[in-house]
Design a protein around this motif. Structure first.
Motif, short mmCIF file in Angstrom:
data_model
loop_
_atom_site.label_atom_id
_atom_site.label_comp_id
_atom_site.label_asym_id
_atom_site.label_seq_id
_atom_site.Cartn_x
_atom_site.Cartn_y
_atom_site.Cartn_z
N HIS A 38 36.01 53.81 66.99
CA HIS A 38 37.36 53.99 67.60
C HIS A 38 38.14 52.74 68.03
O HIS A 38 39.40 52.30 67.97
N ASN A 39 37.22 51.59 68.62
CA ASN A 39 37.72 50.36 69.23
C ASN A 39 37.95 49.43 68.05
O ASN A 39 37.08 49.31 67.16
N ILE A 40 38.82 48.64 68.22
CA ILE A 40 39.00 47.57 67.08
C ILE A 40 38.12 46.66 67.37
O ILE A 40 37.44 46.05 68.40
N GLY A 41 37.55 46.10 66.17
CA GLY A 41 36.25 45.35 66.12
C GLY A 41 34.96 45.77 66.08
O GLY A 41 34.14 45.15 65.86
N SER A 42 34.93 47.05 66.43
CA SER A 42 33.74 47.93 66.46
C SER A 42 33.11 47.89 65.08
O SER A 42 33.91 48.21 64.00
N GLU A 43 31.90 48.23 64.95
CA GLU A 43 31.16 48.47 63.58
C GLU A 43 29.91 49.20 63.79
O GLU A 43 29.37 49.17 64.81
N VAL A 44 29.73 50.02 62.81
CA VAL A 44 28.59 50.95 62.96
C VAL A 44 27.57 50.70 61.37
O VAL A 44 28.47 50.78 60.50
N GLY A 89 43.26 54.98 65.22
CA GLY A 89 43.99 54.73 66.23
C GLY A 89 45.41 54.22 65.72
O GLY A 89 46.10 53.63 66.70
N TYR A 90 45.71 54.05 64.38
CA TYR A 90 47.05 53.72 63.96
C TYR A 90 47.28 54.37 62.74
O TYR A 90 46.49 54.68 61.93
#
Length: 576
Positions: free
Chosen positions: A463-469, A529-530
């Protein structure tokens, strides 16, 4: 100086743990393979060098002036050596120091060395500024006082590296400090030559403003790539005569001695208060709040977005030209269920990054073999569809782009080559819709719903920009595409659809859409989120759109060609 200090270097001669040498090109362990070196950190998340996007840089008021001890000493440079990877200038022990500048302590300066390209048209700085690579870069390497070399490489701030960009000019002194320094260049490796000239570090730096600099946390840029470096990149370049720059590759026999840029992975880059920062260069789509919306992308630094070969476009099917050379594709490892490495929220899209050098695409009239790098998505909102390409003015709900790079080119070279990239575009519709936006009824899903359920389950974790999994489920690209007809497609030459819009893309847009569950499609805007993350269609500017030849249309095409030949002696082959 202790012998071990000689090997602490971003450009030092370092042996890999398995006994083989690393290199920039021409051996087993080129930069793409550095992560495979046993015990190396080259595949970790705090790697250097990086591209500094000045519009994303924030001012840090703690980054005050440096204190340089004996940078003006004309006897501090002890010797010069070509170590097979770079030219390194070794300093007298315990003489030169640096502190201040936001550094956490005092650092003893050991050596400085260089990175360069091959010609004036192929620059070689390691770091880039807003995508711009300078001809050369100088690194001054220092170790925190009180730490052994071994301990410094294990400390997150154990090493301070000062980076100076070097700009090549048409004029400049050929006999000054840089002329004297380049007289020590040699193609003989491993021989340390004493410095007989009186040259100081300040002499080489010249009039660069040392209060203007960028700061980030990174790594050594050569194996073992220890993540122990506090990086300082000075904004103003050192200007020297281009003939002196050319002495480095020509005399040493070393060319393109730089590591490609590494992902930022959520790190922040800061600037000293004296560093002038431009207005935010963050670009966005139409509904998002920022200065650089699609209509203004052409005003971004180093932007190609105002060119005449831009994408996406509206594909008018009646105007396409049938081309028999658009044959079947060869998809290598598209069926590999472990090729997807991780999924990330870029702030503009959801991107799935693939393992390096695994998945490939060829055939399809491309003419080259392409390595598949990643795929990502564009979407709309509840009120509007969001594909980038249109077909006969119809916009689809979503679009998936599979991005591929020519295997024989680096990514930087590919971006400057008209066919350096090949992007496969798949339009996406909902399988369970009673009718599509064009009014015709959908009859069957084309994809494995289980694969899409697995993939979209990761979106809530980014959900957070820049996050990855990391992707741990077994999902292949073939699973996502399902039984879509990949033999029928459109082809045109275009660009990337996001800044800097490099006109380097051979576009393939498949005629049949991918269809999967509407509820899964809504997860993209809901969790990322966009919404409405697509570029408006661009002018065709007289470009031709080609199409694969379908069996049903062959008689009509033949009749039309014969008619045109009779009327105006027109040859179809003339147009390609």
């Amino acid at each position: 100086m202790h012998l071990s200090l000689l090997f602490l270097s971003l450009g030092a001669l370092v042996k890999c743990a398995d006994g083989s040498d690393w290199c920039y090109h021409g051996c087993e362990h080129t930069p793409k393979k550095w992560a495979d070196i046993p015990d190396a950190s080259c595949g970790e998340k705090r790697q250097s060098p990086i591209n500094i996007v000045t519009g994303d840089v924030k001012t840090d008021h703690h980054l005050l002036n440096f204190t340089f001890v004996n940078f003006s000493s004309q006897h501090a440079i002890k010797s010069v050596i070509n170590n097979g990877h770079t030219v390194k200038c070794i300093l007298e022990a315990d003489e030169v120091e640096v502190s201040g500048g936001g550094l956490n302590g005092t650092y003893s300066t050991l050596q400085f060395h260089f990175h360069w390209g091959s010609t004036e048209y192929h620059p070689g700085s390691e770091h880039m500024i807003d995508g711009h690579r300078y001809p050369m870069e100088m690194h001054i390497v220092s170790v925190k006082k009180g730490l052994s070399v071994q301990d410094a490489t294990k400390d997150s701030e154990g090493i301070a590296a000062l980076g100076f960009f070097i700009n090549a000019t048409d004029d400049g002194d050929m006999s000054g400090p840089w002329g004297e320094l380049t007289s020590y260049l040699t193609n003989i490796t491993g021989t340390e030559v004493d410095m007989n000239h009186t040259i100081s570090i300040d002499d080489l730096i010249g009039n660069v403003n040392l209060t203007k600099f960028y700061r980030y946390m990174g790594s050594l840029t050569t194996p073992m790539c220890n993540e122990a470096v506090v990086w300082t990149l000075f904004q103003e370049p050192i200007n020297i005569n281009k003939k002196l720059v050319q002495r480095f590759p020509m005399t040493t026999g070393l060319a393109d001695v730089y590591r490609p840029q590494q992902p930022l992975n959520g790190r922040h880059v800061f600037a000293s208060p004296a560093t002038p920062l431009p207005p935010s260069h963050s670009w966005c789509y139409e509904e998002e709040p920022c200065e650089y919306k699609p209509a203004h992308w052409l005003n971004l630094p180093h932007s190609k977005c105002g060119g005449e070969r831009q994408s996406p476009i509206n594909i008018e099917t009646r105007d396409t030209v049938s081309d028999v050379r658009l044959d079947a594709f060869n998809f290598t490892k598209f069926d590999d269920k472990h090729a997807i490495m991780h999924i990330t929220n870029t702030g503009h899209s959801v991107k799935c990054v693939l393992k390096e050098d695994m998945v490939e695409v060829s055939g399809g009239g491309l003419g080259y073999v392409y390595s598949t790098l990643q795929f990502h998505f564009h979407w709309g909102s509840d009120e509007s569809d969001g594909s980038e390409h249109k077909v006969d003015s119809k916009r689809y709900p979503m679009e998936m782009h599979i991005v591929n790079k020519r295997k024989d080119l680096t990514l930087e070279e590919a971006l400057e080559t008209p066919n350096g990239l090949a992007v496969l575009g798949f339009l996406i519709e909902a399988k369970n819709a009673q009718s599509s936006s064009s009014g015709h009824r959908e009859t069957h899903p084309t994809s494995d719903m289980g694969a899409w359920e697995k993939l979209t389950s990761y979106i809530s974790a980014i959900h957070n920009i820049g996050s990855e999994v990391n992707v741990t489920d077994a999902i292949s690209i073939d699973d996502l595409l399902g039984d879509v007809n990949r033999a029928q497609y459109y082809r045109y030459n275009g660009s990337l659809t996001t800044p800097s819009c490099h006109e380097a893309v051979v576009w393939t847009v498949f005629k049949e859409s991918v269809k999967f569950d509407q509820n899964l499609m809504t997860m993209f805007p809901a969790h990322a989120g966009y919404r409405n993350v697509y570029r408006p269609t661009q002018s065709l500017h007289n470009r031709r759109i080609y199409s694969t030849k379908s069996a049903s249309s062959a008689p009509v095409a033949i009749t039309l060609l014969l008619l045109l030949a009779c009327l105006c002696a027109f040859s179809y082959n003339l147009h390609l």
